[in-house]
Design a protein around this motif. Structure first.
Motif, PDB file in Angstrom:
ATOM      1  N   GLY A 327      28.890  26.560  40.135  1.00  0.00           N
ATOM      2  CA  GLY A 327      28.426  25.910  38.911  1.00  0.00           C
ATOM      3  C   GLY A 327      27.630  26.839  38.014  1.00  0.00           C
ATOM      4  O   GLY A 327      26.642  26.436  37.410  1.00  0.00           O
ATOM      5  N   THR A 328      28.082  28.097  37.913  1.00  0.00           N
ATOM      6  CA  THR A 328      27.364  29.068  37.093  1.00  0.00           C
ATOM      7  C   THR A 328      28.304  29.693  36.070  1.00  0.00           C
ATOM      8  O   THR A 328      29.507  29.816  36.299  1.00  0.00           O
ATOM      9  CB  THR A 328      26.746  30.194  37.951  1.00  0.00           C
ATOM     10  N   LEU A 329      27.720  30.085  34.963  1.00  0.00           N
ATOM     11  CA  LEU A 329      28.447  30.738  33.875  1.00  0.00           C
ATOM     12  C   LEU A 329      27.596  31.916  33.424  1.00  0.00           C
ATOM     13  O   LEU A 329      26.486  31.727  32.933  1.00  0.00           O
ATOM     14  CB  LEU A 329      28.676  29.751  32.722  1.00  0.00           C
ATOM     15  N   ARG A 330      28.102  33.118  33.625  1.00  0.00           N
ATOM     16  CA  ARG A 330      27.394  34.327  33.223  1.00  0.00           C
ATOM     17  C   ARG A 330      28.169  34.997  32.097  1.00  0.00           C
ATOM     18  O   ARG A 330      29.391  34.949  32.061  1.00  0.00           O
ATOM     19  CB  ARG A 330      27.223  35.290  34.402  1.00  0.00           C
ATOM     20  N   ALA A 331      27.426  35.631  31.210  1.00  0.00           N
ATOM     21  CA  ALA A 331      28.061  36.222  30.034  1.00  0.00           C
ATOM     22  C   ALA A 331      27.469  37.584  29.731  1.00  0.00           C
ATOM     23  O   ALA A 331      26.281  37.835  29.969  1.00  0.00           O
ATOM     24  CB  ALA A 331      27.879  35.308  28.819  1.00  0.00           C
ATOM     25  N   VAL A 332      28.319  38.463  29.216  1.00  0.00           N
ATOM     26  CA  VAL A 332      27.883  39.734  28.637  1.00  0.00           C
ATOM     27  C   VAL A 332      27.941  39.555  27.131  1.00  0.00           C
ATOM     28  O   VAL A 332      29.009  39.310  26.562  1.00  0.00           O
ATOM     29  CB  VAL A 332      28.790  40.896  29.079  1.00  0.00           C
ATOM     30  N   LEU A 333      26.792  39.630  26.492  1.00  0.00           N
ATOM     31  CA  LEU A 333      26.677  39.317  25.067  1.00  0.00           C
ATOM     32  C   LEU A 333      26.095  40.497  24.296  1.00  0.00           C
ATOM     33  O   LEU A 333      25.323  41.297  24.844  1.00  0.00           O
ATOM     34  CB  LEU A 333      25.741  38.108  24.868  1.00  0.00           C
ATOM     35  N   PRO A 334      26.420  40.603  23.007  1.00  0.00           N
ATOM     36  CA  PRO A 334      25.777  41.636  22.187  1.00  0.00           C
ATOM     37  C   PRO A 334      24.318  41.284  21.956  1.00  0.00           C
ATOM     38  O   PRO A 334      23.921  40.124  22.005  1.00  0.00           O
ATOM     39  CB  PRO A 334      26.581  41.583  20.884  1.00  0.00           C
ATOM     40  N   MET A 335      23.513  42.289  21.723  1.00  0.00           N
ATOM     41  CA  MET A 335      22.099  42.045  21.477  1.00  0.00           C
ATOM     42  C   MET A 335      21.886  41.119  20.286  1.00  0.00           C
ATOM     43  O   MET A 335      20.939  40.338  20.248  1.00  0.00           O
ATOM     44  CB  MET A 335      21.370  43.375  21.224  1.00  0.00           C
ATOM     45  N   THR A 336      22.794  41.175  19.317  1.00  0.00           N
ATOM     46  CA  THR A 336      22.656  40.363  18.105  1.00  0.00           C
ATOM     47  C   THR A 336      22.909  38.881  18.346  1.00  0.00           C
ATOM     48  O   THR A 336      22.682  38.060  17.458  1.00  0.00           O
ATOM     49  CB  THR A 336      23.625  40.848  17.029  1.00  0.00           C
ATOM     50  N   ALA A 337      23.403  38.507  19.525  1.00  0.00           N
ATOM     51  CA  ALA A 337      23.665  37.092  19.796  1.00  0.00           C
ATOM     52  C   ALA A 337      22.382  36.298  19.950  1.00  0.00           C
ATOM     53  O   ALA A 337      22.392  35.071  19.856  1.00  0.00           O
ATOM     54  CB  ALA A 337      24.513  36.939  21.059  1.00  0.00           C
ATOM     55  N   VAL A 338      21.259  36.969  20.199  1.00  0.00           N
ATOM     56  CA  VAL A 338      19.981  36.273  20.345  1.00  0.00           C
ATOM     57  C   VAL A 338      19.463  35.900  18.965  1.00  0.00           C
ATOM     58  O   VAL A 338      19.369  36.731  18.074  1.00  0.00           O
ATOM     59  CB  VAL A 338      18.961  37.149  21.083  1.00  0.00           C
ATOM     60  N   ALA A 339      19.154  34.625  18.792  1.00  0.00           N
ATOM     61  CA  ALA A 339      18.714  34.126  17.487  1.00  0.00           C
ATOM     62  C   ALA A 339      17.346  34.679  17.121  1.00  0.00           C
ATOM     63  O   ALA A 339      16.456  34.809  17.970  1.00  0.00           O
ATOM     64  CB  ALA A 339      18.664  32.601  17.510  1.00  0.00           C
ATOM     65  N   MET A 340      17.171  35.003  15.850  1.00  0.00           N
ATOM     66  CA  MET A 340      15.870  35.479  15.359  1.00  0.00           C
ATOM     67  C   MET A 340      15.023  34.266  15.006  1.00  0.00           C
ATOM     68  O   MET A 340      14.931  33.842  13.861  1.00  0.00           O
ATOM     69  CB  MET A 340      16.069  36.376  14.139  1.00  0.00           C
ATOM     70  N   THR A 341      14.384  33.684  16.027  1.00  0.00           N
ATOM     71  CA  THR A 341      13.646  32.440  15.837  1.00  0.00           C
ATOM     72  C   THR A 341      12.141  32.644  15.884  1.00  0.00           C
ATOM     73  O   THR A 341      11.392  31.691  15.997  1.00  0.00           O
ATOM     74  CB  THR A 341      14.034  31.434  16.931  1.00  0.00           C
ATOM     75  N   ALA A 342      11.701  33.885  15.821  1.00  0.00           N
ATOM     76  CA  ALA A 342      10.265  34.141  15.868  1.00  0.00           C
ATOM     77  C   ALA A 342       9.590  33.536  14.654  1.00  0.00           C
ATOM     78  O   ALA A 342      10.171  33.451  13.571  1.00  0.00           O
ATOM     79  CB  ALA A 342      10.005  35.644  15.909  1.00  0.00           C
TER      80      ALA A 342
END
Length: 469
Positions: A327-342
């Motif tokens: 029941g796991t899902l792992r992903a390799v993502l680009p650094m830009t996929a993280v939302a700029m929510t600061a």
């Protein structure tokens, strides 16, 4: 996996795995057991010269995110009216190669051939005859799901396609008349059934989903369904196993309807909608075009729970590793996929200077730095330390690189610094036969295991050798 068409073979074929030995930083095979039951490194003890590395010469800091994606959020609800409007829009904008496709003119002849008793197989002929009657009721006599294009008999995957078509067909009932005037609705169902079958088979296979429309499909399904994502996969696994054993069309209908009941009408609608977007290859363009119903809500839910931008993750994911059993899902993502929510709007800070703002780190606790090669990892992380060695929990053998991708192996979760003598002993142990692995060489036993199974075994080994408590 019992399929015949080139696309199906390409989608479902497993990577050929060959037995090779040792962690790239470990000792060669041939270790002997000590009185404590731990293998000692052989006297030549040098690391393998053949480092099973992806891009060995890459010294640059080619960095990505390796993360476990949570599924503990509620699914997005899509109504009947929304799905009808969305499907009408999507089908009217299909590329010509899809929109103009038609059933082979020889399909009816093949169906007649298949409908006659063949080698005394009455169940086969009855099933084929009932399938023909189904096509006639749909207004498209002949092989309406294009199942006989490459052979005269219904095969295991054909049964799955029929069951799936019966499960998702009701979601297409209200598609706008404009679409029905332009497109053969049965061919729409055939294309949709084939596409879902191919994508779902990829998710259930022991190989990860890689780049392309299949990755977009998978990430969007996760974003829409949340905790129901694995309910869908498990339900399809049951359909996958049961459909080939069906001897009658009625049994296939029950299998398909059972699949629909288990996942519920909302998941069926989401499945049909996302698969249709993938067929038209429109999913990658959604950020610049009309949104699918519920996409905004799915995006907000994903960002709230993970700090990821859903569409950046869907279109930019390098690789997915889906473990249905765990029941796991792992992903390799680009650094830009993280939302700029600061709160400061994404200005520079000690965190976002690395590409991940504070909120992104808070919502994505399992975020790990990942690299395309072990050289790039060592270049970024430096030496393991005095009398220490870098150790891969999931080994960086060539089959693992091919199955899971380099970033799933060369990341700060999977590579840890341990005492060099213990690292050598562990590497030697992996080259021995063990009661733990049914008398097989440990690496040979591990080679077909999922990423999660290999990681769990690696953690047990670390405890056994006293590396972790």
């Amino acid at each position: 996996m019992g399929t015949r068409r080139p696309m199906r073979v390409g989608a479902l074929a497993l990577v050929a795995l060959m037995l090779v030995t040792a962690c790239a930083t470990g000792a060669p095979t041939g270790g002997a057991l000590t009185t404590h039951g731990h293998p000692t490194p052989p006297p030549w003890g040098a690391p393998e010269t053949w480092a099973m590395d992806s891009g060995t010469g890459d010294k640059g800091r080619v960095e990505a995110i390796f993360t476990a994606l949570p599924t503990d959020f509620a699914p997005v609800q899509v109504s009947d009216s929304e799905i009808k409007e969305a499907l009408t829009t999507l089908w009217l904008h299909l590329p010509p190669r899809v929109a103009t496709s038609r059933v082979s003119p020889y399909a009816g002849r093949r169906l007649a051939w298949a409908s006659t008793p063949w080698r005394g197989d009455m169940c086969q002929s009855d099933l084929a005859r009932s399938y023909g009657q189904f096509c006639e009721r749909c207004g498209t006599p002949g092989d309406c799901l294009s199942l006989f294009e490459d052979g005269p008999r219904l095969q295991a995957d054909d049964n799955r396609s029929i069951a799936l078509a019966l499960a998702v067909g009701p979601a297409l009932d209200g598609v706008d008349a404009e679409v029905r005037a332009m497109l053969d609705p049965t061919q729409v169902l055939a294309t949709l059934s084939f596409t879902i079958t191919a994508y779902m088979a990829l998710l259930l296979a022991p190989e990860p989903v890689t780049k392309g429309a299949a990755t977009v499909f998978s990430v969007l399904m996760w974003g829409y369904l949340g905790w129901e994502f694995f309910d869908l996969l498990r339900a399809y696994a049951r359909l996958y196993d049961a459909a080939p054993r069906a001897a009658t069309f009625a049994e296939l209908r029950e299998i398909g309807e059972s699949f629909g009941r288990v996942i519920g009408p909302n998941s069926v609608r989401v499945l049909v909608m996302v698969a249709t977007a993938a067929i038209g290859q429109t999913a990658a363009h959604m950020p610049r075009g009309p949104n699918l119903p519920g996409l905004g809500q799915a995006s907000r839910t994903v960002e709230l729970n993970t700090g990821l931008r859903l569409m950046d993750a869907a279109t930019g994911a390098e690789r997915l590793i889906v473990s249905v059993n765990e029941g796991t899902l792992r992903a390799v993502l680009p650094m830009t996929a993280v939302a700029m929510t600061a709160p400061n709007g994404g200005g520079e800070s000690s965190s976002n200077a690395r590409g991940v703002p504070p909120d992104g780190e808070k919502h994505l606790p399992s975020r790990h730095r990942a690299f395309k090669s072990f050289d790039a990892f060592k270049n970024a992380m430096g030496p393991a330390g005095e009398d220490k060695a870098w150790h891969h929990i999931v080994e960086q053998r060539k089959p693992n690189v091919e199955r899971f991708g380099a970033e799933a192996l060369h990341n700060t979760e999977n590579v840890i610094a341990i005492n060099k003598s213990r690292h050598d002993a562990i590497s030697a142990y992996y080259s021995t036969k063990s009661r733990d692995t049914e008398g097989m060489v440990v690496r040979e036993w591990l080679r077909t295991k999922s990423y999660e199974e290999q990681r769990a075994f690696g953690m047990v080994v670390l405890k056994r050798f006293g590396v972790i408590p």
